[in-house]
Design an enzyme around this catalytic site. Sequence first.
Site, PDB file in Angstrom:
ATOM      1  N   ASP A   1      -1.389  -1.708   0.031  1.00 23.97           N
ATOM      2  CA  ASP A   1      -1.027  -3.091   0.310  1.00 23.97           C
ATOM      3  C   ASP A   1       0.446  -3.274  -0.041  1.00 23.97           C
ATOM      4  O   ASP A   1       0.980  -2.582  -0.913  1.00 23.97           O
ATOM      5  CB  ASP A   1      -1.827  -4.045  -0.576  1.00 23.97           C
ATOM      6  CG  ASP A   1      -3.285  -4.183  -0.163  1.00 23.97           C
ATOM      7  OD1 ASP A   1      -3.766  -3.354   0.621  1.00 23.97           O
ATOM      8  OD2 ASP A   1      -3.946  -5.108  -0.675  1.00 23.97           O
TER       9      ASP A   1
ATOM     10  N   SER B   1       5.025  -0.789  -9.150  1.00 25.14           N
ATOM     11  CA  SER B   1       4.840  -1.715  -8.033  1.00 25.14           C
ATOM     12  C   SER B   1       5.610  -1.404  -6.751  1.00 25.14           C
ATOM     13  O   SER B   1       5.808  -2.300  -5.940  1.00 25.14           O
ATOM     14  CB  SER B   1       5.224  -3.129  -8.472  1.00 25.14           C
ATOM     15  OG  SER B   1       6.567  -3.162  -8.877  1.00 25.14           O
TER      16      SER B   1
END
Length: 235
Positions: free
Chosen positions: A59, A199
């Site tokens: 994602d 991240s």
Amino acid sequence: MDSPLSILFIKGFIKRNKIDMNEYENARFSSFNEFFSREVKKEYRPFSDNTNDLISPCDGKLTVYQINAGSVFHIKNSIYDLNVLLQDKPLAEDYNNGVCLIFRLTPSDYHRYCYIDNGEIASSKKINGVLHTVRPVSLKHYNIYKLNSREYSIMQTENFGKVIQIEVGALFVGRIKNHISSGLFERRKEKGMFEFGGSTIIMLFQKDKAVIDGAIWNNTRLNKETIVKMGCKIG
């Protein structure tokens, strides 16, 4: 974030980031990190069945760039060229005229990631974070002050050639959990996960090995990111 006390942060995090927990496997979490790396229900991340389709490994918010000798990339508030990113100049040169995909994961995103094809990991490398001095004298020598912790895998794939996948963590704490560092892998299988502090995923493709969807190129030219989900077609 590994402490049992860290579960106190979970409810507020879910509310603040508007996370739909119905998409995830039911679980009782013993720490915030266990919650952060929770598993999604398979039906919420469908994969393309066409092996010629390039799928997103995760994602995130995606941008795409052409690679050339002067390319620099803005990643987690730092500026990198390919030599600095990989710490391997001959390897970086293999990707001249190729493409660089940058997937920026936000707190609401799923933080596990997969393999985009069948293949084999030829080698892996871990790079610790570095903080350069910011005294004025350094301005003559550095245009980068902070280099995040990162790991990368050189993957020989069946359909996309020699692909490099880089996971980027925080400054000194990577929070990157890859399952293997060498050996065979299969398309769709989980490669690893981020704990809190990791991240960004970067993928490097050699020249003419991948054709990225035109809408993603157009969005990047307009300084817009393209929202993608793990398993969706991006090229």
